[in-house]
Design a protein around this motif. Structure first.
Motif, PDB file in Angstrom:
ATOM      1  N   ILE A 169       0.840  -1.199   0.000  1.00 35.02           N
ATOM      2  CA  ILE A 169       0.000   0.000   0.000  1.00 35.02           C
ATOM      3  C   ILE A 169       0.876   1.250   0.000  1.00 35.02           C
ATOM      4  O   ILE A 169       1.897   1.304   0.705  1.00 35.02           O
ATOM      5  CB  ILE A 169      -0.898   0.023   1.258  1.00 35.02           C
ATOM      6  CG1 ILE A 169      -1.718  -1.254   1.374  1.00 35.02           C
ATOM      7  CG2 ILE A 169      -1.816   1.248   1.248  1.00 35.02           C
ATOM      8  CD1 ILE A 169      -2.372  -1.444   2.736  1.00 35.02           C
ATOM      9  N   ARG A 170       0.465   2.239  -0.770  1.00 29.68           N
ATOM     10  CA  ARG A 170       1.152   3.525  -0.682  1.00 29.68           C
ATOM     11  C   ARG A 170       0.849   4.155   0.684  1.00 29.68           C
ATOM     12  O   ARG A 170      -0.308   4.281   1.083  1.00 29.68           O
ATOM     13  CB  ARG A 170       0.685   4.466  -1.793  1.00 29.68           C
ATOM     14  CG  ARG A 170       1.117   4.046  -3.182  1.00 29.68           C
ATOM     15  CD  ARG A 170       0.833   5.165  -4.177  1.00 29.68           C
ATOM     16  NE  ARG A 170       0.909   4.695  -5.538  1.00 29.68           N
ATOM     17  CZ  ARG A 170       2.024   4.640  -6.262  1.00 29.68           C
ATOM     18  NH1 ARG A 170       3.167   5.049  -5.724  1.00 29.68           N
ATOM     19  NH2 ARG A 170       1.996   4.190  -7.500  1.00 29.68           N
ATOM     20  N   ARG A 171       1.899   4.570   1.353  1.00 28.37           N
ATOM     21  CA  ARG A 171       1.743   5.132   2.700  1.00 28.37           C
ATOM     22  C   ARG A 171       0.805   6.342   2.700  1.00 28.37           C
ATOM     23  O   ARG A 171      -0.042   6.492   3.596  1.00 28.37           O
ATOM     24  CB  ARG A 171       3.111   5.525   3.244  1.00 28.37           C
ATOM     25  CG  ARG A 171       3.085   6.168   4.617  1.00 28.37           C
ATOM     26  CD  ARG A 171       4.402   6.866   4.909  1.00 28.37           C
ATOM     27  NE  ARG A 171       4.394   7.410   6.251  1.00 28.37           N
ATOM     28  CZ  ARG A 171       4.919   6.787   7.311  1.00 28.37           C
ATOM     29  NH1 ARG A 171       5.456   5.598   7.170  1.00 28.37           N
ATOM     30  NH2 ARG A 171       4.880   7.352   8.483  1.00 28.37           N
ATOM     31  N   ALA A 172       0.932   7.207   1.681  1.00 24.41           N
ATOM     32  CA  ALA A 172       0.109   8.420   1.635  1.00 24.41           C
ATOM     33  C   ALA A 172      -1.372   8.076   1.593  1.00 24.41           C
ATOM     34  O   ALA A 172      -2.198   8.755   2.223  1.00 24.41           O
ATOM     35  CB  ALA A 172       0.490   9.268   0.419  1.00 24.41           C
ATOM     36  N   ASP A 173      -1.735   7.022   0.877  1.00 19.92           N
ATOM     37  CA  ASP A 173      -3.147   6.640   0.792  1.00 19.92           C
ATOM     38  C   ASP A 173      -3.611   5.956   2.070  1.00 19.92           C
ATOM     39  O   ASP A 173      -4.759   6.141   2.498  1.00 19.92           O
ATOM     40  CB  ASP A 173      -3.361   5.739  -0.421  1.00 19.92           C
ATOM     41  CG  ASP A 173      -3.151   6.489  -1.723  1.00 19.92           C
ATOM     42  OD1 ASP A 173      -3.914   7.431  -1.999  1.00 19.92           O
ATOM     43  OD2 ASP A 173      -2.208   6.157  -2.457  1.00 19.92           O
ATOM     44  N   PHE A 174      -2.743   5.177   2.689  1.00 16.67           N
ATOM     45  CA  PHE A 174      -3.074   4.576   3.977  1.00 16.67           C
ATOM     46  C   PHE A 174      -3.397   5.661   4.995  1.00 16.67           C
ATOM     47  O   PHE A 174      -4.398   5.583   5.733  1.00 16.67           O
ATOM     48  CB  PHE A 174      -1.901   3.718   4.468  1.00 16.67           C
ATOM     49  CG  PHE A 174      -2.076   3.139   5.843  1.00 16.67           C
ATOM     50  CD1 PHE A 174      -2.816   1.985   6.038  1.00 16.67           C
ATOM     51  CD2 PHE A 174      -1.500   3.757   6.947  1.00 16.67           C
ATOM     52  CE1 PHE A 174      -2.985   1.452   7.315  1.00 16.67           C
ATOM     53  CE2 PHE A 174      -1.652   3.239   8.219  1.00 16.67           C
ATOM     54  CZ  PHE A 174      -2.397   2.079   8.394  1.00 16.67           C
ATOM     55  N   GLU A 175      -2.574   6.701   5.042  1.00 16.12           N
ATOM     56  CA  GLU A 175      -2.802   7.783   5.988  1.00 16.12           C
ATOM     57  C   GLU A 175      -4.052   8.582   5.621  1.00 16.12           C
ATOM     58  O   GLU A 175      -4.785   9.033   6.507  1.00 16.12           O
ATOM     59  CB  GLU A 175      -1.570   8.687   6.039  1.00 16.12           C
ATOM     60  CG  GLU A 175      -0.351   8.002   6.651  1.00 16.12           C
ATOM     61  CD  GLU A 175       0.892   8.872   6.619  1.00 16.12           C
ATOM     62  OE1 GLU A 175       0.893   9.875   5.857  1.00 16.12           O
ATOM     63  OE2 GLU A 175       1.861   8.539   7.323  1.00 16.12           O
ATOM     64  N   ALA A 176      -4.308   8.734   4.316  1.00 14.30           N
ATOM     65  CA  ALA A 176      -5.455   9.533   3.884  1.00 14.30           C
ATOM     66  C   ALA A 176      -6.781   8.921   4.319  1.00 14.30           C
ATOM     67  O   ALA A 176      -7.746   9.649   4.580  1.00 14.30           O
ATOM     68  CB  ALA A 176      -5.426   9.701   2.364  1.00 14.30           C
ATOM     69  N   VAL A 177      -6.852   7.581   4.397  1.00 20.41           N
ATOM     70  CA  VAL A 177      -8.106   6.940   4.819  1.00 20.41           C
ATOM     71  C   VAL A 177      -8.150   6.702   6.324  1.00 20.41           C
ATOM     72  O   VAL A 177      -9.111   6.136   6.839  1.00 20.41           O
ATOM     73  CB  VAL A 177      -8.339   5.609   4.064  1.00 20.41           C
ATOM     74  CG1 VAL A 177      -8.418   5.846   2.566  1.00 20.41           C
ATOM     75  CG2 VAL A 177      -7.274   4.567   4.403  1.00 20.41           C
TER      76      VAL A 177
END
Length: 314
Positions: A169-177
Motif C-alpha cells: 500500500i502507498r503510505r500516503a493513501d493509507f494515511e489519507a483513509v
C-alpha cells in the motif's frame, strides 16, 4: 539482473518498503515469517515488529534479534491488532507499507515484483499478488487463484482474494483513509481495502509471492465473529454509497453481502462436520441453526448461482 548487479539502480533510488509485523506472543511460526523477510531480494526494506502486550516481551525481543536483527521492536500495552498496526505504520519511514502477520511467508522476490508493479502505475493505491494457502507444516492446500480486478466495483464485490497479507500500500493513501479502525477486531483489512478502493486502483502482480498459513489459531477459524464483522463493515460502506447516490457501488456491496451469507453457511457446515465427527452433536446443530438465522436465503442463493453457472455458455 540479480540484486546488486551492474545494471541495478542504486539502493537509495528505489522506494523504501516498511513492513509492519504485529504480534502478541512468540508464535511457532514467527522465526520462519521473519526469515522470509530477511530473504527478500529487494534492496530497501525496514521491518517493525509491534509487540502488542505479549506476556513475555523479552522473548519477543530475543526471537526478533535471532531471526531478523535489523528489525525494530516496539513494545506496547495491549490495544488490539488494528491499533498495533497503526502504531507500526506511524513509526515507519517507508513510502510503501506491507502488513505482515507472524505466521505469514513472503517469497524472496515478492517486494521487488510488487514495488515494480505499483510504481509503474502512479494512480494506483495498492498492489496485491498471488497468494497460496498452506498448512501448519508448509504444505500447499490451495494454489494461488487471484485474478486482476477491473475497478473499485470488483474490489467491493470481493471478486478475488485481496487480503491484507498480499497487499502493498502507498503510505500516503493509507494515511489519507485514516489507517485501520481500532474498534474492529475482525475483518479490519476489508474495511481498509474498501476505503482504499475509493481513492484509486488496485494493480496485480500475478505470481504466487505470498503464503497464508491456515492453522487452528487463525482468527478465520472463528467463523461466526468474522462473518458478523464482515456484514457490519460492508453494510457501513453500503450506507455511505447509498448516501452518496452511488447506485453501482450499492449494488456491488449488496453482492458482497450475499457472498458473505454463502460464506457463513460454508464456515458453519465445515465446523459442524468437525463437531459431528467428534460426536459433539449439540455444537454441530448450533452451527447450522446459527447459519439459518444469519443468512436464511443463502442456500437458495448458492443453488441459483450453480444453476446459472451450469447453464452459462462455454
Amino acid at each position: 539482473m540479480s540484486a546488486g548487479g551492474p545494471l541495478d539502480p542504486p539502493a537509495d533510488a528505489v522506494p523504501l518498503v516498511s513492513v509492519v509485523v504485529a504480534t502478541n506472543r512468540v508464535s511457532p511460526f514467527l522465526a520462519k515469517a521473519l526469515g522470509s523477510l530477511a530473504a527478500q531480494t529487494y534492496p530497501r526494506v525496514e521491518t517493525i515488529v509491534v509487540d502488542d502486550g505479549s506476556p513475555d516481551p523479552s522473548a519477543v525481543q530475543t526471537a526478533v534479534a535471532t531471526s531478523l536483527p535489523s528489525a525494530r521492536v516496539l513494545h506496547r500495552r495491549p490495544a488490539g491488532v488494528s491499533a498495533a498496526r497503526n502504531a507500526g505504520a506511524a513509526a515507519a519511514n517507508g513510502e510503501l507499507l506491507v502488513f505482515f502477520d507472524d505466521d505469514d511467508l513472503s517469497h524472496p522476490g515478492r517486494f521487488s515484483a510488487q514495488t515494480d508493479r505499483l510504481m509503474s502505475e502512479p494512480e494506483a493505491v495498492a498492489c496485491y499478488c498471488g497468494m497460496r494457502t498452506i498448512d501448519s507444516d508448509g504444505r500447499v492446500l490451495v494454489e494461488a487463484d487471484q485474478t486482476p480486478v477491473r475497478d473499485r466495483l470488483d474490489v467491493a464485490r470481493r471478486r478475488t482474494g485481496i487480503l491484507l497479507g498480499n497487499l502493498m500500500i502507498r503510505r500516503a493513501d493509507f494515511e489519507a483513509v485514516g489507517g485501520f479502525d481500532p474498534a474492529l477486531g475482525f475483518a479490519e483489512d476489508l474495511d481498509l481495502i474498501l476505503s482504499l478502493s475509493e481513492r484509486g486502483g488496485f494493480v496485480f502482480a500475478p505470481d504466487a509471492l505470498f503464503d497464508y498459513r491456515l492453522h487452528g489459531a487463525n482468527t478465520t477459524a472463528r467463523h461466526r465473529d468474522l462473518t458478523r464483522s464482515i456484514d457490519r463493515i460492508v453494510r457501513t460502506h453500503l450506507d455511505r454509497a447509498r448516501s452518496a447516490g452511488d447506485q453501482p457501488l450499492v449494488a456491488a456491496h449488496r453482492e458482497s453481502l450475499r457472498a458473505n451469507g454463502r460464506y457463513a453457511w460454508w464456515g458453519a457446515l465445515r465446523h459442524a462436520r468437525l463437531e459431528a465427527g467428534a460426536r459433539r452433536w449439540g455444537s454441530a446443530a448450533s452451527d447450522v441453526l446459527w447459519a439459518l438465522r444469519f443468512a436464511p436465503l443463502a442456500p437458495a442463493d448458492a443453488a441459483a448461482r450453480r444453476i446459472r453457472r451450469t447453464g452459462a455458455p462455454r
